[in-house]
Design a protein around this motif. Structure first.
Motif, PDB file in Angstrom:
ATOM      1  N   GLY A  22     -26.744 -76.148 -69.779  1.00 29.23           N
ATOM      2  CA  GLY A  22     -26.689 -75.021 -68.854  1.00 29.23           C
ATOM      3  C   GLY A  22     -25.526 -74.108 -69.163  1.00 29.23           C
ATOM      4  O   GLY A  22     -25.201 -73.209 -68.387  1.00 29.23           O
ATOM      5  N   LEU A  23     -24.887 -74.347 -70.321  1.00 28.49           N
ATOM      6  CA  LEU A  23     -23.765 -73.536 -70.786  1.00 28.49           C
ATOM      7  C   LEU A  23     -24.224 -72.696 -71.969  1.00 28.49           C
ATOM      8  O   LEU A  23     -25.372 -72.802 -72.413  1.00 28.49           O
ATOM      9  CB  LEU A  23     -22.599 -74.447 -71.164  1.00 28.49           C
ATOM     10  CG  LEU A  23     -22.156 -75.422 -70.062  1.00 28.49           C
ATOM     11  CD1 LEU A  23     -21.111 -76.391 -70.583  1.00 28.49           C
ATOM     12  CD2 LEU A  23     -21.636 -74.667 -68.842  1.00 28.49           C
ATOM     13  N   ILE A  24     -23.356 -71.864 -72.494  1.00 29.91           N
ATOM     14  CA  ILE A  24     -23.746 -70.994 -73.612  1.00 29.91           C
ATOM     15  C   ILE A  24     -24.013 -71.853 -74.838  1.00 29.91           C
ATOM     16  O   ILE A  24     -23.155 -72.627 -75.272  1.00 29.91           O
ATOM     17  CB  ILE A  24     -22.641 -69.965 -73.900  1.00 29.91           C
ATOM     18  CG1 ILE A  24     -22.406 -69.074 -72.670  1.00 29.91           C
ATOM     19  CG2 ILE A  24     -23.018 -69.097 -75.111  1.00 29.91           C
ATOM     20  CD1 ILE A  24     -21.172 -68.194 -72.773  1.00 29.91           C
ATOM     21  N   HIS A  25     -25.214 -71.735 -75.392  1.00 31.30           N
ATOM     22  CA  HIS A  25     -25.549 -72.552 -76.566  1.00 31.30           C
ATOM     23  C   HIS A  25     -26.387 -71.758 -77.583  1.00 31.30           C
ATOM     24  O   HIS A  25     -27.481 -72.150 -77.956  1.00 31.30           O
ATOM     25  CB  HIS A  25     -26.217 -73.862 -76.186  1.00 31.30           C
ATOM     26  CG  HIS A  25     -27.448 -73.762 -75.330  1.00 31.30           C
ATOM     27  ND1 HIS A  25     -27.409 -73.416 -74.000  1.00 31.30           N
ATOM     28  CD2 HIS A  25     -28.756 -74.004 -75.604  1.00 31.30           C
ATOM     29  CE1 HIS A  25     -28.622 -73.449 -73.501  1.00 31.30           C
ATOM     30  NE2 HIS A  25     -29.473 -73.786 -74.458  1.00 31.30           N
ATOM     31  N   ILE A  26     -25.819 -70.647 -78.010  1.00 26.65           N
ATOM     32  CA  ILE A  26     -26.431 -69.877 -79.097  1.00 26.65           C
ATOM     33  C   ILE A  26     -25.680 -70.183 -80.390  1.00 26.65           C
ATOM     34  O   ILE A  26     -24.540 -70.642 -80.363  1.00 26.65           O
ATOM     35  CB  ILE A  26     -26.402 -68.367 -78.800  1.00 26.65           C
ATOM     36  CG1 ILE A  26     -24.965 -67.893 -78.519  1.00 26.65           C
ATOM     37  CG2 ILE A  26     -27.316 -68.034 -77.629  1.00 26.65           C
ATOM     38  CD1 ILE A  26     -24.825 -66.399 -78.380  1.00 26.65           C
ATOM     39  N   THR A  27     -26.329 -69.909 -81.511  1.00 24.02           N
ATOM     40  CA  THR A  27     -25.725 -70.213 -82.813  1.00 24.02           C
ATOM     41  C   THR A  27     -25.879 -69.033 -83.765  1.00 24.02           C
ATOM     42  O   THR A  27     -26.770 -68.186 -83.596  1.00 24.02           O
ATOM     43  CB  THR A  27     -26.402 -71.438 -83.467  1.00 24.02           C
ATOM     44  OG1 THR A  27     -27.749 -71.091 -83.830  1.00 24.02           O
ATOM     45  CG2 THR A  27     -26.407 -72.636 -82.540  1.00 24.02           C
ATOM     46  N   ALA A  28     -25.019 -69.013 -84.776  1.00 20.95           N
ATOM     47  CA  ALA A  28     -25.115 -67.973 -85.812  1.00 20.95           C
ATOM     48  C   ALA A  28     -26.459 -68.048 -86.524  1.00 20.95           C
ATOM     49  O   ALA A  28     -27.064 -67.016 -86.841  1.00 20.95           O
ATOM     50  CB  ALA A  28     -23.968 -68.136 -86.809  1.00 20.95           C
ATOM     51  N   GLY A 277     -23.326 -84.834 -69.712  1.00 23.35           N
ATOM     52  CA  GLY A 277     -22.209 -84.733 -70.660  1.00 23.35           C
ATOM     53  C   GLY A 277     -22.475 -85.552 -71.912  1.00 23.35           C
ATOM     54  O   GLY A 277     -23.566 -86.075 -72.107  1.00 23.35           O
ATOM     55  N   ASN A 278     -21.446 -85.723 -72.634  1.00 22.00           N
ATOM     56  CA  ASN A 278     -20.180 -85.010 -72.663  1.00 22.00           C
ATOM     57  C   ASN A 278     -19.781 -84.850 -74.126  1.00 22.00           C
ATOM     58  O   ASN A 278     -18.654 -85.088 -74.512  1.00 22.00           O
ATOM     59  CB  ASN A 278     -19.094 -85.744 -71.860  1.00 22.00           C
ATOM     60  CG  ASN A 278     -18.603 -87.035 -72.531  1.00 22.00           C
ATOM     61  OD1 ASN A 278     -19.288 -87.644 -73.351  1.00 22.00           O
ATOM     62  ND2 ASN A 278     -17.407 -87.440 -72.168  1.00 22.00           N
ATOM     63  N   LEU A 279     -20.744 -84.418 -74.960  1.00 18.52           N
ATOM     64  CA  LEU A 279     -20.493 -84.342 -76.404  1.00 18.52           C
ATOM     65  C   LEU A 279     -19.457 -83.276 -76.731  1.00 18.52           C
ATOM     66  O   LEU A 279     -19.509 -82.162 -76.204  1.00 18.52           O
ATOM     67  CB  LEU A 279     -21.788 -84.058 -77.166  1.00 18.52           C
ATOM     68  CG  LEU A 279     -22.573 -85.333 -77.571  1.00 18.52           C
ATOM     69  CD1 LEU A 279     -23.052 -86.089 -76.348  1.00 18.52           C
ATOM     70  CD2 LEU A 279     -23.714 -84.984 -78.482  1.00 18.52           C
ATOM     71  N   ASP A 280     -18.517 -83.638 -77.595  1.00 15.92           N
ATOM     72  CA  ASP A 280     -17.448 -82.734 -78.003  1.00 15.92           C
ATOM     73  C   ASP A 280     -18.052 -81.561 -78.777  1.00 15.92           C
ATOM     74  O   ASP A 280     -18.622 -81.750 -79.852  1.00 15.92           O
ATOM     75  CB  ASP A 280     -16.457 -83.486 -78.882  1.00 15.92           C
ATOM     76  CG  ASP A 280     -15.191 -82.700 -79.167  1.00 15.92           C
ATOM     77  OD1 ASP A 280     -15.282 -81.461 -79.307  1.00 15.92           O
ATOM     78  OD2 ASP A 280     -14.127 -83.325 -79.276  1.00 15.92           O
ATOM     79  N   PRO A 281     -17.958 -80.323 -78.235  1.00 15.73           N
ATOM     80  CA  PRO A 281     -18.598 -79.190 -78.903  1.00 15.73           C
ATOM     81  C   PRO A 281     -17.931 -78.787 -80.211  1.00 15.73           C
ATOM     82  O   PRO A 281     -18.563 -78.137 -81.043  1.00 15.73           O
ATOM     83  CB  PRO A 281     -18.493 -78.063 -77.871  1.00 15.73           C
ATOM     84  CG  PRO A 281     -17.323 -78.428 -77.035  1.00 15.73           C
ATOM     85  CD  PRO A 281     -17.291 -79.920 -76.989  1.00 15.73           C
ATOM     86  N   TRP A 309     -25.423 -83.348 -72.464  1.00 19.77           N
ATOM     87  CA  TRP A 309     -24.981 -81.950 -72.519  1.00 19.77           C
ATOM     88  C   TRP A 309     -23.783 -81.824 -73.447  1.00 19.77           C
ATOM     89  O   TRP A 309     -22.953 -82.757 -73.519  1.00 19.77           O
ATOM     90  CB  TRP A 309     -24.533 -81.479 -71.132  1.00 19.77           C
ATOM     91  CG  TRP A 309     -25.583 -80.879 -70.268  1.00 19.77           C
ATOM     92  CD1 TRP A 309     -26.891 -81.221 -70.189  1.00 19.77           C
ATOM     93  CD2 TRP A 309     -25.386 -79.831 -69.308  1.00 19.77           C
ATOM     94  NE1 TRP A 309     -27.527 -80.462 -69.248  1.00 19.77           N
ATOM     95  CE2 TRP A 309     -26.623 -79.597 -68.691  1.00 19.77           C
ATOM     96  CE3 TRP A 309     -24.295 -79.081 -68.916  1.00 19.77           C
ATOM     97  CZ2 TRP A 309     -26.809 -78.640 -67.701  1.00 19.77           C
ATOM     98  CZ3 TRP A 309     -24.465 -78.127 -67.928  1.00 19.77           C
ATOM     99  CH2 TRP A 309     -25.706 -77.897 -67.329  1.00 19.77           C
ATOM    100  N   PRO A 310     -23.631 -80.711 -74.143  1.00 14.27           N
ATOM    101  CA  PRO A 310     -22.336 -80.423 -74.768  1.00 14.27           C
ATOM    102  C   PRO A 310     -21.263 -80.329 -73.686  1.00 14.27           C
ATOM    103  O   PRO A 310     -21.539 -79.889 -72.566  1.00 14.27           O
ATOM    104  CB  PRO A 310     -22.554 -79.068 -75.443  1.00 14.27           C
ATOM    105  CG  PRO A 310     -24.043 -78.934 -75.578  1.00 14.27           C
ATOM    106  CD  PRO A 310     -24.621 -79.664 -74.403  1.00 14.27           C
ATOM    107  N   GLY A 311     -20.034 -80.729 -74.018  1.00  9.61           N
ATOM    108  CA  GLY A 311     -18.962 -80.708 -73.035  1.00  9.61           C
ATOM    109  C   GLY A 311     -18.548 -79.317 -72.609  1.00  9.61           C
ATOM    110  O   GLY A 311     -17.931 -79.142 -71.561  1.00  9.61           O
ATOM    111  N   CYS A 312     -18.877 -78.311 -73.424  1.00  7.03           N
ATOM    112  CA  CYS A 312     -18.562 -76.924 -73.083  1.00  7.03           C
ATOM    113  C   CYS A 312     -19.496 -76.029 -73.898  1.00  7.03           C
ATOM    114  O   CYS A 312     -20.450 -76.511 -74.514  1.00  7.03           O
ATOM    115  CB  CYS A 312     -17.089 -76.617 -73.378  1.00  7.03           C
ATOM    116  SG  CYS A 312     -16.485 -75.101 -72.551  1.00  7.03           S
ATOM    117  N   ASP A 313     -19.232 -74.716 -73.897  1.00  4.60           N
ATOM    118  CA  ASP A 313     -20.041 -73.795 -74.689  1.00  4.60           C
ATOM    119  C   ASP A 313     -19.993 -74.189 -76.165  1.00  4.60           C
ATOM    120  O   ASP A 313     -18.963 -74.653 -76.669  1.00  4.60           O
ATOM    121  CB  ASP A 313     -19.506 -72.365 -74.548  1.00  4.60           C
ATOM    122  CG  ASP A 313     -19.427 -71.913 -73.100  1.00  4.60           C
ATOM    123  OD1 ASP A 313     -20.328 -72.253 -72.325  1.00  4.60           O
ATOM    124  OD2 ASP A 313     -18.443 -71.217 -72.757  1.00  4.60           O
TER     125      ASP A 313
END
Length: 328
Positions: A22-28, A277-281, A309-313
């Protein structure tokens, strides 16, 4: 998987621990695949939606979230935003701090500005996402917490002085900002968002300390969550172990914790809450490899998370192959 995630968010038991965000998860890689430049995705609803859907289209991760920066609300209140068009993968910034000279200036009247800024643009992006990938992914609307928003719009020196000398003025400002955020979250839900994430980075007890969190951030955050349409996910950064009992009392339908929190210990405290959680992004998802990602996923599942979830964006240059490693 969309239906299973919606069941999970509604409080039903499901037989999997899904991976989504539910956080920002776009990629190059996703932006390149869609022919998008990073600076342009923040100011065009169609491009914002295409960018938000790009990770799903390349990796299968069943979620898409907008907006793609943390400054929509500050902009609606009058802050000028630098979209950093000359930087390839740099997030927007507030051009000038201290939009409000003091917390006392943040009144009920000052936050009645829903028709300003990019709020409608984000709502339009949600509608586009709904038409494009809405049958396959869960769509999230992301807002900051009231304390995080306060940090973006008020003169910080004056605010910290007021927290000591005029705490009620800060508390009042936070409640006014909560009411403003309720309206925005409701607008996102009405546009078609399946859930709302409160991304309260600046208001985390790990950032401001447990006592200040309890005194200032917690009451306004609780009010925000009570009035937002369900389901609501609260995402906080840092090691919040000492404040987990308070986070559980916010009323959030789920809590997203980052990699600094011992999930097994959190699971013991958060007996009834959904735990994400809580994978280190950075170290795992960005710098690691699919095997390391898979190992982290297994550890999180064994610790008792309800969703991965990733822990953050995400870092924008996170490899798509690593995101595919979430599906273990």
């Amino acid at each position: 998987m969309r239906e299973k995630i919606l069941d999970l968010l509604s409080g039903k038991k499901i037989n999997v621990q899904p991976a989504f965000s539910g956080l920002i998860h776009i990629t190059a890689e996703g932006l390149q695949n869609e022919g998008l430049a990073f600076p342009e995705i923040h100011t065009d609803a169609y491009k914002m939606a295409k960018a938000a859907a790009s990770t799903f289209k390349l990796s299968g991760l069943p979620s898409a979230v907008v907006p793609l920066d943390m400054y929509v609300e500050a902009e609606a209140l009058g802050a000028e935003i630098n979209f950093r068009a000359d930087r390839e993968f740099e997030f927007p910034q507030v051009k000038k701090a201290g939009l409000f000279g003091s917390a006392k200036e943040i009144t009920e009247e000052a936050v009645k500005v829903l028709n300003k800024g990019r709020i409608k643009l984000v709502c339009d992006a949600i509608k586009i996402l709904k038409d494009d990938v809405g049958n396959d992914v869960v769509i999230g609307g992301m807002i900051p917490g009231p304390y995080t928003l306060l940090l973006l719009v008020v003169d910080l020196k004056n605010m910290f002085i007021a927290m000591k000398k005029e705490p009620q003025a800060v508390t009042d400002a936070l409640f006014h900002l909560s009411s403003f955020l309720v309206e925005i979250g409701g607008a996102y839900k009405n546009a078609g968002a399946d859930f709302i994430t409160i991304h309260d980075m600046g208001g985390s007890p790990a950032f401001i300390g447990p006592s200040k969190y309890e005194q200032f951030a917690f009451p306004a955050e609780k009010m925000l969550i009570e009035k937002l349409p369900k389901p609501r996910v609260l995402s906080v950064c840092g090691n919040v172990t000492n404040s987990l009992h308070l986070l559980a009392q916010t009323g959030a339908d789920a809590l997203s914790l980052d990699q600094t929190v011992d999930l097994a210990a959190a699971r013991l405290i958060l007996k009834d809450a959904l735990l994400f959680g809580n994978l280190d992004p950075v170290e795992t998802l960005y710098r690691g490899d699919p095997v390391q990602v898979a190992e982290s996923v297994i550890r999180a599942k064994e610790a008792g998370v309800d969703a991965i979830w990733p822990g953050c964006d995400l870092v924008i240059r996170t490899p798509i192959q690593n995101i595919k490693g979430l599906f273990v």
